[in-house]
Design a protein around this motif. Structure first.
Motif, short mmCIF file in Angstrom:
data_model
loop_
_atom_site.label_atom_id
_atom_site.label_comp_id
_atom_site.label_asym_id
_atom_site.label_seq_id
_atom_site.Cartn_x
_atom_site.Cartn_y
_atom_site.Cartn_z
N LYS A 206 0.79 -1.46 0.65
CA LYS A 206 0.26 -0.22 -0.46
C LYS A 206 0.89 1.40 0.15
N VAL A 207 1.92 1.29 0.74
CA VAL A 207 2.77 2.29 0.14
C VAL A 207 4.15 1.77 0.82
N PRO A 208 4.47 2.44 -0.25
CA PRO A 208 6.18 1.55 -0.80
C PRO A 208 7.28 1.92 0.15
N ASN A 209 7.82 2.62 0.52
CA ASN A 209 8.54 2.95 1.51
C ASN A 209 8.20 3.69 3.00
N ILE A 210 8.27 3.21 3.97
CA ILE A 210 8.28 3.20 5.30
C ILE A 210 9.62 3.04 6.10
#
Length: 339
Positions: A206-210
């Motif tokens: 859902k979110v590529p970079n965390i």
């Protein structure tokens, strides 16, 4: 402090310690308890609806196991990834709510991050940065141990979870160093373990970079790498904690820096949203409370308030990113974060 805040929020509280401090006159019941004694621990918790562990991470799994067996709610402040995974397994068959990681980081910053991510139609990155520091640093290290030395050593040495380019990865701690300026104060941020809680699992795909990083004054991470790796103190964790606390004892005038940011597309336009705070000691119940104490205690007690009031589930595993920020900030204790 969490006990005092719980009393103020209308809870009946018993505080357990191996050796309760003499001379104190708390507004709640206290008793001596050896948490390594399962029978004694079970007898004590059998009288409660919930237990909050403020103990070092390595003691939490045993308390969670007893709470699970009794069917009561469980809360803690741990940053330790294996501890959280063990509690997650217990939650699959729990009658009560299993809620680890309810402090500052992991904890409140995950709630903020989820709120920022939700503001985008497509979020490409989310970065969480937290630092608990002395307001008036001295020496090359520029640090004071205002919280658990076991926790600090743990987060400096254990591998760190991240999402990078859509992949769930483990990276080394005390790396990926970057510069951050908050209110004119220059800080350095570097990878440390545990601050994301369960966010990598939640946002995979859902979110590529965390990623999560700890903030310190410039030069700190180089000294810590020297201490732990060149001097091999990574192999002597207990002694390392004792040395560091002896050299840099707690201070009363501290500051908690929070910098959470997210980038993505909203209404067809690229945007960046930020939540930035420099939180200092406040007076609560006639006493001055350090920033790290009140931010940590207020966060977990706010979550317990929400469970009591039916605003969070009463069973299973609670992820911090599933807690609505708006509701959190309306609780008696969460309101302190609202300013």
């Amino acid at each position: 402090m969490t006990a005092e805040l719980l009393v103020d929020a209308g809870f009946a509280v018993t505080g357990y310690d191996l050796a309760p401090q003499g001379g104190l006159k708390p507004r709640y019941r206290t008793a001596s308890l050896d948490v390594s004694d399962d029978a004694a621990l079970s007898a004590a918790l059998g009288q409660a609806d919930a237990v909050l562990s403020c103990l070092p991470f390595f003691l939490n799994t045993g308390i969670a196991r007893i709470a699970h067996g009794l069917g009561i709610h469980y809360f803690d402040l741990t940053e330790d990834v294996p501890t959280t995974k063990a509690i997650l397994e217990l939650a699959q068959t729990s009658k009560g709510l299993m809620a680890p990681q309810c402090g500052l980081a992991p904890g409140f910053v995950g709630i903020v991050a989820a709120d920022l991510i939700a503001q985008f139609d497509l979020c490409r990155s989310c970065k969480l940065r937290v630092g608990a520091l002395p307001q008036h640093p001295t020496g090359l290290m520029g640090y004071s141990f205002n919280w658990s030395p076991e926790g600090v050593v743990n987060e400096y040495l254990n591998d760190c979870e991240v999402l990078e380019n859509g992949e769930h990865k483990w990276v080394s701690p005390m790396e990926w160093i970057e510069k951050i300026v908050i209110g004119g104060v220059e800080l350095e941020a570097f990878t440390t373990s545990g601050g994301l809680g369960t966010m990598c699992e939640t946002y995979l795909g859902k979110v590529p970079n965390i990623d999560y990083k700890t903030m310190r004054y410039p030069g700190h991470v180089e000294l810590m790498n020297f201490f732990f790796h060149e001097l091999l103190m990574r192999d002597r964790k207990s002694e390392a904690g004792e040395i560091l606390v002896n050299a840099k004892p707690p201070v009363e005038e501290d500051v908690v820096y929070i910098h959470v940011s997210a980038e993505g597309t909203a209404d067809g336009a690229l945007a960046r949203r930020e939540f930035v705070r420099a939180l200092k000691p406040v007076e609560i119940a006639g006493k001055s409370r350090t920033a790290i104490a009140w931010t940590t205690a207020s966060s977990v007690v706010a979550v317990i308030e929400m469970v009591r009031d039916g605003k969070l589930p009463a069973q299973g595993f609670l992820k911090q990113e599933d807690i609505p920020l708006g509701t959190f900030l309306t609780t008696q204790n969460g309101a302190r974060y609202a300013g």
